[in-house]
Enzyme design. Structure first.
Site, mmCIF file in Angstrom:
data_model
loop_
_atom_site.group_PDB
_atom_site.id
_atom_site.type_symbol
_atom_site.label_atom_id
_atom_site.label_comp_id
_atom_site.label_asym_id
_atom_site.label_seq_id
_atom_site.Cartn_x
_atom_site.Cartn_y
_atom_site.Cartn_z
ATOM 1 C CG HIS A 39 -3.742 -3.492 3.514
ATOM 2 N ND1 HIS A 39 -2.565 -3.170 4.143
ATOM 3 C CD2 HIS A 39 -4.254 -2.311 3.058
ATOM 4 C CE1 HIS A 39 -2.379 -1.866 4.100
ATOM 5 N NE2 HIS A 39 -3.383 -1.323 3.435
ATOM 6 C CB CYS B 242 -0.980 -0.045 1.165
ATOM 7 S SG CYS B 242 -2.398 1.060 0.967
#
Length: 497
Positions: free
Chosen positions: A426, A327
């Site tokens: 994630h 991310c």
């Protein structure tokens, strides 16, 4: 009916108490849903419909045998720094606010929270409610929508949880009860003393003294238990001790000032030595370096540059050390970050670490929140061994990867040798297949043995065995008959179990 679980302070075990109660009720066939009106955490989860909630409520939902949803955590605060937080309302980004401005919306947000609770109660019949922080923050009573104002609105029984591990449990309990408003104090029906180390029987005189001092029954003394469930927030990082990992591989996770979703690495922690290295800490000697997610990529990138992390990463790259960005960490590994004022107050172009030929642009207040299932398609010894993995995306900004190969089908980027790669996914290393691919490569480079991680079933947040262990541990040490009196099973049929 329903029950509110409040705490004498932050990190006393409210979240695990709610999860244990949800699982205990589920195991009895009693439908139940978790609820936390307002959560402040950078560890979040994306539901099936793309809503973002605190990861603790997702854990509690899985413990209850149901799918997580926005109503379980209607207000999520994600700190960005300088007293600014992003407000996520019913699973969607609402606005960035200074904390003093946030309090001006207390009445409106409380109404939203109560309405969400009522929707859950109408569907499930029973709700276990978690408070936030300490219940007796007297300076916040007029705006505390997670504890006092919620308790006044719902008028439900309250169980108070205290943490004996850090000492001062008598002052915690007695002081909290003494400071509660006069109209809320009578709602407290019991106390749970949590995180006891040693023989709980030795605390029997302490239980008697607590009951004598407060007039409130102690419902249980729960021993400390190391049951693998995702951490709620950054306070948990300080509690992470060194595990005796079977594989001597060493992995550095950069402990960013605004680190988010570090639960991504908790399965790795069980099978390798994972250190959370602060900016300025040495990255030499590690077999792999991971840049995790962050709530503010630009600000954390600035901090890392100030501490010379870029040079350490380049030296690690020359040594052939795998470097992985998740991310915000993926965004940092690129050439540039173009911010139009979304991440920071000053629109500008910020140079990244330049290890991936990608550019990220923040051009609007839009957040991608989606569950994903992808096949690893990137080159190199790690990605080619991963297969299909599952996770979720929570990010602002869009990244263009140019001519680089994708790390996963439709997403991410990797260098041609696959030893540097980034992804928005994630939960990647909550997949045993991804953990095995990484650790097998790292162990091979070290010349040490590695025993593959077994498929757990149910995913990292939905591992039934851990929830059952938690419930059994809780039930063994708590007066469940007293607690069950506040619930009923004559309600709606359980869904999603």
């Amino acid at each position: 009916m329903s029950l509110i679980v409040l705490g004498t302070a932050s990190h006393v075990g409210k979240s695990m108490t709610v999860a244990a109660l949800c699982r205990a009720l589920y195991r009895r066939g009693i439908p139940v849903a978790p609820f936390k009106s307002q959560n402040m955490s950078l560890n979040s989860y994306v539901t099936a419909d793309g809503s973002e909630i605190g990861i603790a409520q997702a854990v509690q939902a899985f413990a209850a045998g149901i799918e997580p949803e926005a109503e379980m955590n209607p207000i999520l605060l994600k700190p960005k720094g300088d007293s600014v937080s992003q407000v996520v309302l019913l699973g969607r980004p609402y606005k960035d606010v200074q904390i003093r401005d946030y309090y001006r919306e207390t009445d409106t947000l409380l109404a939203e929270a109560v309405a969400a609770f009522e929707r859950l109660r109408n569907r499930f019949g029973n709700v276990v409610i978690e408070g936030a922080g300490g219940a007796a923050e007297v300076n916040l009573y007029d705006r505390d929508i997670a504890n006092i104002r919620l308790a006044r609105s719902l008028r439900l029984p309250i169980v108070l949880v205290a943490d004996i591990e850090r000492g001062g449990v008598f002052a915690q309990v007695y002081g909290t009860l003494a400071l509660l408003p006069e109209d809320v104090r009578p709602l407290v029906v019991g106390v749970i003393v949590n995180k006891f180390r040693g023989d709980p029987e030795l605390f029997a005189p302490g239980v008697e003294k607590l009951e004598e001092l407060t007039g409130v029954p102690v419902l249980g003394v729960v021993p400390f238990a190391d049951i693998p469930l995702p951490s709620e927030d950054s306070l948990s990082i300080a509690d992470k001790g060194q595990r005796a990992a079977a594989c001597p591989v060493r992995i550095a996770v950069l402990r960013l000032p605004r680190i988010s979703n570090f639960t991504d690495f908790e399965l790795l922690e069980e099978h390798a030595t994972v250190d959370y290295v602060p900016p300025g800490g040495s990255l030499s000697g590690y077999d792999c370096i991971i840049l995790p997610g962050t709530k503010n990529t630009v600000e954390d990138l600035t901090v890392l540059n100030r501490h010379g992390v870029g040079e350490e990463l380049r030296l690690a790259r020359e040594r052939g050390v795998p470097i992985i960005g998740i991310c915000g960490g993926y965004q940092m590994l690129g050439n540039r970050i173009v911010d139009s004022g979304i991440e920071s107050e000053n629109p500008a172009d910020y140079p990244g670490f330049g290890l991936l030929d990608v550019v990220t642009a923040f051009t609007g207040y839009h957040k991608t929140t989606v569950q994903v299932r992808r096949r690893a398609t990137g080159p190199g010894p790690i990605l080619t061994a991963m297969g299909v993995v599952e996770g979720y995306e929570i990010h602002m900004g869009e990244t263009e990867h140019g001519e680089l190969p994708e790390a996963f089908a439709g997403e991410g980027a990797a260098t041609p040798d696959g030893l540097v790669f980034g992804t928005y996914m994630h939960g990647l290393f909550q997949n045993p297949g991804a953990v095995n691919a990484l650790l097998a490569h790292l162990a091979g480079r070290r010349g040490v043995a590695f025993e593959p991680v077994a498929e757990a079933g149910g995913g990292a947040l939905g591992a039934a065995a851990s929830y059952d262990d938690l419930a059994r541990h809780f039930e063994e040490h708590v007066d469940m008959e007293a607690i069950l009196a506040y619930f009923t099973d004559a309600t709606v049929r359980r869904t999603g179990a």
